[in-house]
Design an enzyme around this catalytic site. Sequence first.
Site, short mmCIF file in Angstrom:
data_model
loop_
_atom_site.label_atom_id
_atom_site.label_comp_id
_atom_site.label_asym_id
_atom_site.label_seq_id
_atom_site.Cartn_x
_atom_site.Cartn_y
_atom_site.Cartn_z
N ASP A 50 0.85 -1.16 -0.06
CA ASP A 50 0.06 -0.02 0.10
C ASP A 50 0.82 1.19 0.12
OD1 ASP A 50 -2.91 0.99 0.71
OD2 ASP A 50 -1.47 2.20 2.23
N TYR A 55 2.43 10.06 -0.07
CA TYR A 55 3.72 9.52 1.08
C TYR A 55 4.94 9.71 0.30
CZ TYR A 55 -0.32 6.62 2.75
OH TYR A 55 -1.41 5.98 3.23
N LYS A 84 -2.67 5.91 -4.43
CA LYS A 84 -3.99 6.91 -4.01
C LYS A 84 -3.83 8.03 -4.68
CE LYS A 84 -4.01 4.65 0.47
NZ LYS A 84 -2.47 4.45 1.04
N HIS A 117 -8.07 9.15 -2.10
CA HIS A 117 -7.33 9.28 -0.62
C HIS A 117 -7.93 9.87 0.57
CE1 HIS A 117 -2.75 9.15 1.31
NE2 HIS A 117 -3.92 8.98 2.08
#
Length: 323
Positions: A50, A55, A84, A117
Amino acid sequence: MSSNQQRVKLNDGHFIPALGFGTYKPEEVPENKPLEAINLALDAGFCHIDTAYVYQTEKDVGQAIRSKITAGLLKREDIFLTTKLWCTFFRPELVRSNLEKSLKNLQLDYVDLYILHYPVPMKPGEDLFPEDEHGNALLDTVDFCATWEAMEKCKDAGLVKSIGVSNFNSRQLEKILNKPGLKYKPVCNQVECHLYLNQSKLLNYCKSKDIVLVAYCALGSQRPKRWVDPNSPVLLNDPVLCDIAKKHKRSPAQIALRYHLQRGIVVLAQSYKENEIKENLQVFEFELPSEDMKILDGLNKNLRYAPAPFGKGHPEYPFSDEF
Ligand code: NAP
C-alpha cells in the site's frame, strides 16, 4: 517469496490479499528506511503493498518491485499494488495525470487498486498541503462524484484494475453509490481501524454494500509527530491485548491484526524491522476463539489516532459524522 496469503473477493471480481504492507513514511523517519523495509517485506512474502502519491514512497516501491522482477524473483502479477489519488488532483481533468505520475514513480503500467485518498479536495498545484499565510489549508470545491467519474475512466483505460475510496464515511459512500450513471462501485473503503476504533458500524454498512473495509493504523499507527497526539495510549501496550497475546503465545501485534482478519477486514501493517515484518505474516497460522474476539470488541473507545486536521471547515470533512 510466498503468496499463500488469504485473499478477499472485491465487488468487481478481482481479489485483494487480506494482509498488506504499509509504506507511509513520517517526516522524522530517515529517507532510506522505506526502500529497505519494502525489500524486507517482499523477501518475507508480503504480496500486497500500500502506497500513495502523497507518501512520496512510490519510487521506493517501484524500485523494490522492479529489482525483484529483473532478478526473476517476482512477476508483476504476484503483487497487488495500491496507490492513491491525492486531494490536490481532484479536479476531473487532473485525475489521470496524477495516476500517470504515480505509474511513472512505480515503473509500472497499471496499479491493482487506485484509491481516492481523502474526501476533501484541496487547491491544485505543486504544494501537497497548500496553505494560506495564516496556515489554513486551501481547499477546493470539486464534487468528489466528478472525481469518481474520472477514476472510472482510468479503470476503463486499463491503467487500474480496481477503484476505491479512503476515509469516507457512510454518507459519502452513499453519495457515490447513488450517483446517477454510476459505472463502478468503490471496491473498498480504507479507513483508520484498530482495537480502539473498531469501526463496527461502518464495517456493517460496508458489508451491506459489498465494499471491503481496509484497516490502516491497525497496530496503533507509527505515531507520526505531525498527526498523532503523543499523549494518546499506545495500542500494542494495552494490558487486555497483551494478556490475550500471552494466552495464545503470540505477540500483541499478531492478535491486533488477526482480530481484523476474522471480522472480514483487509488489514495493513507497517514496520521497518525484519523480525516484526516476518511476525506480522504469521497471522494466518492461528485463530482467535469467539470469546477472545468479544473481549477485544470491548476495547473499542472510538479513539482516532489521526483525525486529519485539514479540511475541518469543509462540508466533506469525513470525521464529524458518527460513522
Ligand atoms: P501501523 O501499521 O498501525 O503501525 C506501525 C507501527 O507498529 C510501527 O511503529 C511499527 O514499529 C509497529 N509494529 C509493526 N509490527 C510490529 C510488531 N510485530 N511488533 C511490535 N510493533 C510492531 O502503521 P501505519 O503506517 O500508521 O499504518 C499502516 C499503513 O496504512 C501505512 O503505512 C499506510 O500505507 C496506510 N495508511 C493509510 C492512511 C490513509 O489515509 N488511507 C492513513 C494512514 C496509514 P517499528 O517502528 O518497530 O517498526
